[in-house]
Design an enzyme around this catalytic site. Structure first.
Site, PDB file in Angstrom:
ATOM      1  CB  SER A 136      -0.858   0.005   1.266  1.00  0.00           C
ATOM      2  OG  SER A 136      -1.507   1.247   1.440  1.00  0.00           O
ATOM      3  CE1 TYR A 149      -4.069  -1.904   5.652  1.00  0.00           C
ATOM      4  CE2 TYR A 149      -3.498   0.322   4.973  1.00  0.00           C
ATOM      5  CZ  TYR A 149      -3.840  -0.977   4.654  1.00  0.00           C
ATOM      6  OH  TYR A 149      -3.931  -1.365   3.332  1.00  0.00           O
TER       7      TYR A 149
HETATM    8  P1  NDP Z   1     -11.574  -6.215   0.522  1.00  0.00           P
HETATM    9  O1  NDP Z   1     -12.051  -6.054   1.921  1.00  0.00           O
HETATM   10  O2  NDP Z   1     -12.539  -5.965  -0.577  1.00  0.00           O
HETATM   11  O3  NDP Z   1     -10.931  -7.674   0.320  1.00  0.00           O
HETATM   12  C1  NDP Z   1     -10.090  -8.232   1.308  1.00  0.00           C
HETATM   13  C2  NDP Z   1      -9.907  -9.708   1.045  1.00  0.00           C
HETATM   14  O4  NDP Z   1      -9.011 -10.246   2.040  1.00  0.00           O
HETATM   15  C3  NDP Z   1     -11.204 -10.489   1.131  1.00  0.00           C
HETATM   16  O5  NDP Z   1     -11.254 -11.430   0.097  1.00  0.00           O
HETATM   17  C4  NDP Z   1     -11.101 -11.192   2.475  1.00  0.00           C
HETATM   18  O6  NDP Z   1     -11.759 -12.451   2.423  1.00  0.00           O
HETATM   19  C5  NDP Z   1      -9.588 -11.421   2.588  1.00  0.00           C
HETATM   20  N1  NDP Z   1      -9.200 -11.626   3.969  1.00  0.00           N
HETATM   21  C6  NDP Z   1      -9.226 -10.728   4.987  1.00  0.00           C
HETATM   22  N2  NDP Z   1      -8.858 -11.327   6.136  1.00  0.00           N
HETATM   23  C7  NDP Z   1      -8.607 -12.624   5.839  1.00  0.00           C
HETATM   24  C8  NDP Z   1      -8.204 -13.741   6.608  1.00  0.00           C
HETATM   25  N3  NDP Z   1      -7.979 -13.661   7.931  1.00  0.00           N
HETATM   26  N4  NDP Z   1      -8.022 -14.938   5.981  1.00  0.00           N
HETATM   27  C9  NDP Z   1      -8.248 -15.041   4.661  1.00  0.00           C
HETATM   28  N5  NDP Z   1      -8.617 -14.012   3.863  1.00  0.00           N
HETATM   29  C10 NDP Z   1      -8.809 -12.830   4.458  1.00  0.00           C
HETATM   30  O7  NDP Z   1     -10.326  -5.223   0.380  1.00  0.00           O
HETATM   31  P2  NDP Z   1      -9.288  -4.944  -0.815  1.00  0.00           P
HETATM   32  O8  NDP Z   1      -9.573  -5.775  -1.981  1.00  0.00           O
HETATM   33  O9  NDP Z   1      -9.206  -3.500  -0.966  1.00  0.00           O
HETATM   34  O10 NDP Z   1      -7.931  -5.417  -0.092  1.00  0.00           O
HETATM   35  C11 NDP Z   1      -7.015  -6.336  -0.650  1.00  0.00           C
HETATM   36  C12 NDP Z   1      -5.609  -5.928  -0.263  1.00  0.00           C
HETATM   37  O11 NDP Z   1      -5.317  -4.661  -0.831  1.00  0.00           O
HETATM   38  C13 NDP Z   1      -5.373  -5.775   1.244  1.00  0.00           C
HETATM   39  O12 NDP Z   1      -4.115  -6.345   1.562  1.00  0.00           O
HETATM   40  C14 NDP Z   1      -5.359  -4.264   1.449  1.00  0.00           C
HETATM   41  O13 NDP Z   1      -4.594  -3.893   2.562  1.00  0.00           O
HETATM   42  C15 NDP Z   1      -4.728  -3.830   0.149  1.00  0.00           C
HETATM   43  N6  NDP Z   1      -4.930  -2.438  -0.236  1.00  0.00           N
HETATM   44  C16 NDP Z   1      -6.202  -1.937  -0.413  1.00  0.00           C
HETATM   45  C17 NDP Z   1      -6.371  -0.619  -0.774  1.00  0.00           C
HETATM   46  C18 NDP Z   1      -7.727   0.002  -0.917  1.00  0.00           C
HETATM   47  O14 NDP Z   1      -7.825   1.251  -0.949  1.00  0.00           O
HETATM   48  N7  NDP Z   1      -8.797  -0.755  -1.048  1.00  0.00           N
HETATM   49  C19 NDP Z   1      -5.230   0.234  -1.032  1.00  0.00           C
HETATM   50  C20 NDP Z   1      -3.958  -0.385  -0.802  1.00  0.00           C
HETATM   51  C21 NDP Z   1      -3.824  -1.671  -0.448  1.00  0.00           C
HETATM   52  P3  NDP Z   1     -12.696 -13.074   3.576  1.00  0.00           P
HETATM   53  O15 NDP Z   1     -13.249 -11.933   4.380  1.00  0.00           O
HETATM   54  O16 NDP Z   1     -13.749 -13.836   2.814  1.00  0.00           O
HETATM   55  O17 NDP Z   1     -11.794 -13.965   4.342  1.00  0.00           O
HETATM   56  C1  8X3 Z   2      -5.165   1.393   1.661  1.00  0.00           C
HETATM   57  C2  8X3 Z   2      -5.067   2.805   1.265  1.00  0.00           C
HETATM   58  O1  8X3 Z   2      -4.760   5.195   2.058  1.00  0.00           O
HETATM   59  O2  8X3 Z   2      -6.183   3.765   3.432  1.00  0.00           O
HETATM   60  O3  8X3 Z   2      -3.944   0.782   1.847  1.00  0.00           O
HETATM   61  O4  8X3 Z   2      -3.825   3.467   3.432  1.00  0.00           O
HETATM   62  S1  8X3 Z   2      -4.943   3.843   2.620  1.00  0.00           S
END
Ligand code: NDP
Ligand code: 8X3
Length: 248
Positions: A136, A149
């Protein structure tokens, strides 16, 4: 032989979009997450694109569950370490230690558990491989209310760089994708199900979508064997950093 690609956290957002973008007749997509109903529905969509699909329903926070589910797979060619979350948004003195545990246990320890098993199998097989970690902008830009985070994503950034060196002699590529604002379930999870507060994060902006990140991952995987993208930072055009977002 089909390319075997494992995507953690495929039930939503970036992981789901990535599983679909990479699904093709020459691939086997292994989709993982905790929500079994979502995985079953996604399996049908992946298969409709001509790919084979295997569902693994487990929690990355449990090393035992990671071992039980992943070790029997044997060869995996590509790992997308995507599962992760933010929980809470408050000053350190008001933080909830249950939120801190969830972020550290998932974003850092879960990624490590999965990576150890798959990278070990890649090294033993001796045929290289490719691992992409979803970091991120929070992995280099700590922001107010986001201490834990940001710390977890700083850890992902450090782990990505160190493991690239660890796996160099085995010919395993390691890349990191570090997005800014992506409209997924991320904010709803961060605000513990408060949909209205989550919607406010994306109000007045054209955020990235999961599909945009999936496109970058597809490109990274498509490059010739001698080329590796170490690190890619992707933001929506309306964002210049963790503190700079232009809202209409
Ligand atoms: P979502 O919440 O849409 O998706 C998160 C995914 O992670 C889900 O499929 C969830 O599945 C899975 N997950 C969470 N906890 C667990 C666990 N304990 N075991 C297995 N699977 C898990 O968020 P995003 O798609 O946005 O996030 C994906 C990645 O991108 C993360 O690492 C996030 O930090 C990163 N990210 C996101 C950004 C954003 O702005 N959205 C920006 C930068 C980075 P389930 O709950 O079914 O287990
Ligand atoms: C997710 C984006 O800006 O909330 O990693 O950190 S931010």
């Amino acid at each position: 032989m089909k390319k075997r690609i494992l995507v953690t956290g495929a039930t939503s957002g970036i992981g789901r979009a990535t599983a679909l973008r990479l699904a093709a007749p020459d691939t086997e997509i292994i989709i993982t997450g905790r929500r079994a109903d979502r995985l079953a529905a996604l399996k049908a969509e992946v298969e409709a694109r001509g790919a084979e699909c295997l569902v693994l329903n487990f929690d990355v926070r449990s090393e035992r569950e990671c071992i039980e589910n992943i070790e029997p797979l044997g060869r995996v060619d590509v790992l997308i370490n995507n599962a992760g979350l933010a929980a809470g948004l408050e000053h350190i003195d008001c933080g909830d230690s249950a939120d801190w545990d969830a972020m550290i246990d998932t974003n850092v320890k879960g990624l490590l558990y999965v990576t150890k098993i798959i990278s070990h199998a890649m090294v033993v097989a001796g045929k290289g491989g490719h691992i992409i970690n979803i970091g991120s902008i929070a992995g280099t830009e700590p922001y107010e209310n986001g201490a834990v985070y940001c710390a977890s994503k700083h850890a992902v950034h450090a782990i990505s760089q160190a493991m690239r060196a660890d796996l160099l002699s085995a010919g395993i590529k390691v890349g990191e994708v570090r997005p800014g604002m992506v409209e997924t379930e991320f904010s709803e999870v961060r605000f513990h199900g408060d949909k209205e507060r989550a919607a406010g994060v994306y109000r007045g902006v054209e955020a990235l979508q999961g599909e945009d990140i999936a496109e970058a991952i597809h490109w990274m995987l498509s490059l010739p064997a001698h080329m590796n993208v170490n690190d890619i930072v992707l933001m929506p055009t309306c964002q210049a950093g963790a503190y700079y977002t232009y809202r209409k």
